[in-house]
Design a protein around this motif. Structure first.
Motif, PDB file in Angstrom:
ATOM      1  N   ASP A  70       0.537   6.561 -14.043  1.00 31.43           N
ATOM      2  CA  ASP A  70      -0.812   5.978 -14.015  1.00 31.43           C
ATOM      3  C   ASP A  70      -1.759   6.763 -14.910  1.00 31.43           C
ATOM      4  OD1 ASP A  70       0.036   4.054 -12.262  1.00 31.43           O
ATOM      5  OD2 ASP A  70      -0.771   5.018 -10.467  1.00 31.43           O
ATOM      6  N   CYS A  74      -3.863   5.435 -18.111  1.00 32.06           N
ATOM      7  CA  CYS A  74      -5.321   5.599 -18.232  1.00 32.06           C
ATOM      8  C   CYS A  74      -5.685   6.241 -19.567  1.00 32.06           C
ATOM      9  CB  CYS A  74      -5.859   6.463 -17.096  1.00 32.06           C
ATOM     10  SG  CYS A  74      -5.719   5.742 -15.443  1.00 32.06           S
ATOM     11  N   ASP A 161     -12.788   6.266 -13.876  1.00 32.32           N
ATOM     12  CA  ASP A 161     -12.525   5.356 -12.751  1.00 32.32           C
ATOM     13  C   ASP A 161     -11.029   5.108 -12.585  1.00 32.32           C
ATOM     14  OD1 ASP A 161     -15.229   5.156 -12.322  1.00 32.32           O
ATOM     15  OD2 ASP A 161     -15.449   3.190 -13.286  1.00 32.32           O
ATOM     16  N   CYS A 162     -10.323   4.949 -13.700  1.00 30.74           N
ATOM     17  CA  CYS A 162      -8.883   4.705 -13.676  1.00 30.74           C
ATOM     18  C   CYS A 162      -8.152   5.905 -13.062  1.00 30.74           C
ATOM     19  CB  CYS A 162      -8.390   4.445 -15.100  1.00 30.74           C
ATOM     20  SG  CYS A 162      -6.618   4.090 -15.252  1.00 30.74           S
ATOM     21  N   GLN A 163      -8.519   7.109 -13.482  1.00 31.23           N
ATOM     22  CA  GLN A 163      -7.884   8.319 -12.961  1.00 31.23           C
ATOM     23  C   GLN A 163      -8.201   8.521 -11.481  1.00 31.23           C
ATOM     24  OE1 GLN A 163      -9.426  11.190 -15.768  1.00 31.23           O
ATOM     25  NE2 GLN A 163      -7.579  11.098 -17.027  1.00 31.23           N
ATOM     26  N   THR A 165      -8.868   6.184  -9.255  1.00 32.65           N
ATOM     27  CA  THR A 165      -8.071   5.216  -8.497  1.00 32.65           C
ATOM     28  C   THR A 165      -6.631   5.700  -8.358  1.00 32.65           C
ATOM     29  OG1 THR A 165      -9.445   3.357  -9.224  1.00 32.65           O
ATOM     30  CG2 THR A 165      -7.218   2.837  -8.467  1.00 32.65           C
ATOM     31  N   ALA A 166      -6.064   6.237  -9.430  1.00 27.64           N
ATOM     32  CA  ALA A 166      -4.692   6.747  -9.389  1.00 27.64           C
ATOM     33  C   ALA A 166      -4.575   7.903  -8.398  1.00 27.64           C
ATOM     34  CB  ALA A 166      -4.257   7.195 -10.785  1.00 27.64           C
ATOM     35  N   GLN A 167      -5.568   8.800  -8.405  1.00 24.08           N
ATOM     36  CA  GLN A 167      -5.562   9.932  -7.473  1.00 24.08           C
ATOM     37  C   GLN A 167      -5.643   9.456  -6.028  1.00 24.08           C
ATOM     38  OE1 GLN A 167      -8.549  12.887  -8.338  1.00 24.08           O
ATOM     39  NE2 GLN A 167      -8.152  12.805 -10.520  1.00 24.08           N
ATOM     40  N   ARG A 168      -6.522   8.516  -5.774  1.00 21.23           N
ATOM     41  CA  ARG A 168      -6.696   8.025  -4.403  1.00 21.23           C
ATOM     42  C   ARG A 168      -5.432   7.332  -3.900  1.00 21.23           C
ATOM     43  NH1 ARG A 168     -12.875   5.660  -5.006  1.00 21.23           N
ATOM     44  NH2 ARG A 168     -13.937   7.656  -4.654  1.00 21.23           N
ATOM     45  N   ASN A 169      -4.815   6.526  -4.760  1.00 15.59           N
ATOM     46  CA  ASN A 169      -3.569   5.861  -4.374  1.00 15.59           C
ATOM     47  C   ASN A 169      -2.485   6.884  -4.069  1.00 15.59           C
ATOM     48  OD1 ASN A 169      -4.688   3.322  -4.670  1.00 15.59           O
ATOM     49  ND2 ASN A 169      -3.918   3.028  -6.746  1.00 15.59           N
TER      50      ASN A 169
END
Length: 199
Positions: A70, A74, A161-163, A165-169
């Protein structure tokens, strides 16, 4: 008991040595070590289902691999967008370059006059016009720079924002897998689930 201790340390080494995670991930990954060292199930010695590790460690590594993929996506998206944005200002840059060359070139021609008097006259005559042209170039360059930076700020926000989201997932999936593994270790009747956590 010796077998259990050896297994735990081998699993810790495998979990930590499988990949070098990004800085933010290091603290999250240590939760697996903490889990293995402090798990009430493992410390009690009452139940120990080694099959849980066989199943869940690849799942946990899969979450880390997905995070890496991910992050690459990004960054690649940002890099490609930056190249397009920067390239869209090439024509404007070329125009300003040509203006500078024309203005400075006309002033340099004055050096070709054979007498000092003629050279001074030429510079005095062409100077104001060249100065105005260079001021105009400076103003346009500042406008282009402000516009370009505004577009870059926008794609930097998209990258962030992309990073995030990847961290949260990753964190959610990682925590869920640890919780499931803990439940598995405490259940001697545990069997492989029919579904896997969504990455």
């Amino acid at each position: 008991m010796l077998f259990k201790s050896l297994t735990i340390f081998l699993l810790i080494g495998a979990a930590l040595g499988s990949a070098v995670p990004p800085t933010f991930e290091i603290t999250v990954e240590t939760t697996l070590t903490d889990f293995l060292l402090h798990s009430p199930v493992l410390r009690s010695g009452e139940t120990f289902n080694a099959g849980c590790f066989d199943y869940y460690l690849p799942v946990i590594k899969g979450h880390a691999d997905q995070l890496d993929a991910d992050f690459v996506f990004c960054q690649d998206t940002y890099d490609n967008a930056f190249v397009l944005i920067d390239g869209s200002y090439t024509y404007a840059r070329d125009e300003l370059r040509d203006s500078v060359r024309a203005s400075c070139g006309s002033m340099l021609l004055c050096d070709g006059d054979t007498t000092n008097s003629k050279a001074f006259e030429c510079l005095a005559d062409k100077g104001p016009s060249s100065s105005k042209d260079l001021d105009d170039v400076s103003d346009k360059a500042a406008d282009h720079q402000a516009s370009l930076l505004e577009e870059v700020r926008s794609i930097k926000k998209t990258l962030s924002d992309c990073q995030l989201t990847a961290q949260r997932n990753y964190k959610a999936n990682h925590a869920q897998s640890l919780e499931e593994m803990n439940g598995c270790l405490a259940d001697p009747e545990w069997d492989y689930p029919t579904t896997v956590s969504v990455l």
